[in-house]
Design a protein around this motif. Structure first.
Motif, PDB file in Angstrom:
ATOM      1  N   ALA A  20       0.834  -1.206   0.000  1.00 47.55           N
ATOM      2  CA  ALA A  20       0.000   0.000   0.000  1.00 47.55           C
ATOM      3  C   ALA A  20       0.867   1.253   0.000  1.00 47.55           C
ATOM      4  N   TRP A  21       1.942   1.242   0.793  1.00 48.44           N
ATOM      5  CA  TRP A  21       2.844   2.403   0.841  1.00 48.44           C
ATOM      6  C   TRP A  21       3.491   2.639  -0.528  1.00 48.44           C
ATOM      7  N   LEU A  22       3.925   1.560  -1.167  1.00 53.01           N
ATOM      8  CA  LEU A  22       4.533   1.697  -2.491  1.00 53.01           C
ATOM      9  C   LEU A  22       3.523   2.243  -3.511  1.00 53.01           C
ATOM     10  N   LEU A  23       2.313   1.697  -3.506  1.00 57.61           N
ATOM     11  CA  LEU A  23       1.295   2.149  -4.465  1.00 57.61           C
ATOM     12  C   LEU A  23       0.950   3.610  -4.239  1.00 57.61           C
ATOM     13  N   ARG A  24       0.736   3.987  -2.977  1.00 62.19           N
ATOM     14  CA  ARG A  24       0.392   5.390  -2.699  1.00 62.19           C
ATOM     15  C   ARG A  24       1.561   6.320  -3.024  1.00 62.19           C
ATOM     16  N   SER A  25       2.787   5.855  -2.730  1.00 60.20           N
ATOM     17  CA  SER A  25       3.970   6.678  -3.017  1.00 60.20           C
ATOM     18  C   SER A  25       4.143   6.927  -4.510  1.00 60.20           C
ATOM     19  N   HIS A  26       3.621   5.996  -5.339  1.00 57.28           N
ATOM     20  CA  HIS A  26       3.754   6.131  -6.794  1.00 57.28           C
ATOM     21  C   HIS A  26       2.489   6.684  -7.438  1.00 57.28           C
TER      22      HIS A  26
END
Length: 691
Positions: free
Chosen positions: A669-675
């Protein structure tokens, strides 16, 4: 000290509120024994006999003669609340020092110094607290006249509810005056437990043992392996039973699930577990006492000490692990009634649950060695959170290992502030001998309970013999046995209910202690980078969909179309907003096509585009091989990466097969939101944790 029989009778009548009541056989003799200081005594009497009246009447008589306060060791908060209420009715001033009233400790201590407290109730865990031993116990030790050890079977290694901190009582007794009056009470002490208590409380311990027969109980057992059959039976029979009762389950999740099922059938029940807030527990206990609800669906959190004399039935949703557990729990029913039901429904999952508790009762040699080795490399000590980062052992296992080691005498570990340090003492071989002995005993108790389940008659006689009681003529009440069949329609409803059940996946809000070095993040996870509250379809291998998920992962290498349909219905009920506009999934190197193929089928049915935007950056051990949350977090650190430079910007449905620690979903989730993605809605087919 001279005993006043007339005054004792007055106190009994004021305590019970019954003007014409007399002492039960053995009650007055026990009170006299304590007051006259005739030595230490163990009272073994069945649940509901009135053991608390013995120590409260004795306390009142001693206090009226100018004696010091009573120290009462009691294992459960619910038990303490009932005890304090009973004491107040006869003018005994009782107060407590427990984990849930820390804000009142100073006030209670001040009242003790002013000699305004007749009885101080404490849990055995208090004796493991240095501040309590030095600041409270040491100050009042010389004034304490009477020590009461309630539920004394917990002292014994052989006792069915062995509480490790009860082992400290032997040292407490040794530190108190030698002429101290000591009363130990329990409903469940067989010969082995009694012998063990003599080792702790002294060889001259007098034992007052009563009749264990409960003639008011109609006992019945039924073997119903499937959860759906048992749920159907409960839905059909509970509304027809007269009065009010308790339905016991082995796990927290089962208590919540059974309560929810019965509520859907219009039956007024509530769940009562170790996760229920203390204030809510009191409300629920009172609601049952006042007959405002049909039943409480409870774990052992509602156990020792809860007293409703007109409780009309106790039903077990699964078989308890031992006869003594069962005798004590079913003994809540029919105390002041001529007839009550005690029904045990035996299910296939109870063996697995019992095995888990038996196998996890003691740390393994590897766990002890691992923890001690970690402490050896840190002479200044380690806190529990720090230990989690050092060893691949579960948090509960670390805490149990540390606790049991710290209670040995001499103890190999000791707490200094927030850190645990090694001492010069080595772990005694008796520790492992005790672990082996108790494991063998628990296995024998498990076998004995299975014998009880298979009985067609003679249930009470079996229980009495198992508890080393005197077996006289046992005549059950004239109650008809309850039906053993179940409605096919209700069974189908129960199956539908089990397959409709879904569980929330709460987002993690903080990175682990020390952060995630490869991702260069630590501390709190900003709200805009967290996953939303997700959903899991089922518990791994549970009734409903759990077995189908297991089959798909390990036997078929493809998740069944039924699971797609189940997730569609889950999504319809869930209705996350803002709604997902695309779907993705957690990648796997071991099963590269399993979850993507399922996610693509689900996305097609939902009318969503599927984009495989996450990839494994490197191969890691499976999360299930990581034993605690910190190790699982480190295992996920750097393991995932975004494979696409640009992502769809809208909310996304993030699919995985199994969720355990939630760290993989947290990182994803952190990776998706960060991108640049929108809200991330996790959806898992199963979660592994079972309370």
């Amino acid at each position: 000290m001279q005993y006043d029989g007339q005054r004792a009778l007055e106190l009994l009548r004021s305590g019970t509120g019954v003007s014409g009541i007399s002492f039960r056989p053995g009650q007055e003799a026990a009170v006299r024994h304590v007051v006259e200081g005739r030595g230490r005594i163990l009272v073994v009497q069945k649940t509901g006999w009135g053991k608390s009246f013995v120590y409260f009447i004795a306390t009142k008589l001693l206090r009226e003669a100018g004696a010091g306060p009573t120290l009462l060791i009691s294992p459960l908060l619910a038990l303490m609340r009932n005890q304090i209420a009973a004491a107040e009715r006869m003018g005994v001033v009782a107060d407590r020092i427990t984990s849930d009233n820390k804000e009142h400790w100073a006030e209670v201590e001040a009242r003790l110094w002013r000699d305004e407290v007749d009885v101080l109730l404490v849990s055995p865990e208090r004796f493991g607290n240095q501040d309590f031993r030095d600041g409270v116990l040491a100050e009042i030790a010389e004034r304490v006249t009477f020590l009461v050890i309630d539920e004394a079977h917990c002292i014994s290694d052989w006792g069915h509810d062995f509480r490790p901190h009860y082992r400290l009582i032997e040292r407490v007794v040794g530190a108190l005056p030698p002429n101290l009056r000591v009363l130990a009470t329990t409903a469940t002490a067989n010969n082995r437990v009694t012998d063990d208590l003599r080792q702790v409380l002294g060889p001259n311990l007098q034992v007052s043992r009563g009749d264990l027969n409960r003639p008011s109980l109609m006992l019945q057992t039924m073997q119903m392996p499937g959860q759906s059959e048992r749920l159907a039976w409960l839905a059909a029979q509970v509304p027809k039973l007269p009065g009010h009762g308790i339905i016991y389950t082995l796990t927290i999740r089962d208590a919540n699930q059974v309560a929810e099922w019965l509520q859907t059938k219009g039956i007024q029940v509530e769940a009562y577990t170790g996760q229920t807030e203390n204030d809510r527990r009191e409300e629920l206990e009172q609601a049952l006492l006042d007959n405002q609800i049909k039943a409480l669906v409870a774990t052992t959190a509602l156990g020792m000490g809860f007293d409703k004399p007109d409780l009309a039935f106790v039903i077990h949703y699964q078989s308890p692990p031992s006869v003594v557990h069962y005798y004590q729990q079913v003994g809540r029913a029919g105390r002041a009634m001529s007839a009550a039901y005690g029904v045990l429904l035996s299910g296939q999952e109870e063996t697995e649950i019992a095995d888990y508790f038996i196998d996890s009762a003691f740390p393994t040699p590897d766990e002890v060695h691992t923890v001690i080795e970690a402490l050896e490399t840190h002479p200044n000590g380690l806190s529990i959170p720090a230990l989690l980062g050092e060893v691949n052992v579960g948090q509960g296992r670390i805490e149990k290992t540390i606790q049991l080691l710290s209670l040995e005498s001499p103890a190999p570990v000791v707490k200094e502030g927030s850190k645990w340090q090694l001492t010069a003492a080595a772990l005694s071989s008796e520790f492992w001998a005790r672990a082996e002995r108790l494991t063998r005993l628990r296995r024998e108790e498990q076998r004995q309970m299975q014998e009880y389940v298979e009985l067609e008659e003679g249930h009470m006689a079996f229980l009495i013999q198992a508890l080393d009681g005197e077996l006289e003529h046992v005549t059950p009440p004239e109650l008809p046995p309850l039906p053993t069949g179940t409605s096919k329609d209700l069974v189908r409803d129960a199956v539908t209910f089990l397959r409709r059940t879904n569980l929330p996946i709460e987002p993690r809000k903080k990175w682990p202690l020390g952060g995630m070095p490869q991702y260069e993040v630590k501390g709190h996870i900003p709200l805009e980078y967290r996953a939303e509250v997700g959903r899991a379809l089922c518990i791994w291998r549970d009734a409903g969909w759990g077995e189908l998920v297991r089959d798909g992962k390990y036997d078929d290498d493809r998740f069944a179309d039924n699971l797609v349909e189940a997730c569609l219905k889950l999504m319809e009920r869930w209705d996350p907003q803002p709604a997902p506009e695309w779907a993705t999934c957690i990648p796997s190197l071991r099963h590269p096509n399993l979850v993507p193929e399922f996610t693509e089928r689900l996305a097609t049915r939902l009318g969503l585009p599927f984009h495989q935007v996450l990839e494994k950056a490197e191969d890691r051990a499976e999360q299930k091989s990581m034993a605690n949350s910190t190790q699982q977090a480190r295992n996920a650190d750097g393991a995932l990466a975004v494979s696409s430079e640009s992502l769809p910007v809208g909310p996304v449905l993030l699919v995985d097969d199994i969720v355990d620690s939630r760290w993989t979903l947290t990182v994803a989730a952190w990776l998706l939101r960060s991108h640049g993605s929108g809200e991330v809605w996790p959806l898992a087919l199963a979660q592994t944790s079972r309370n």
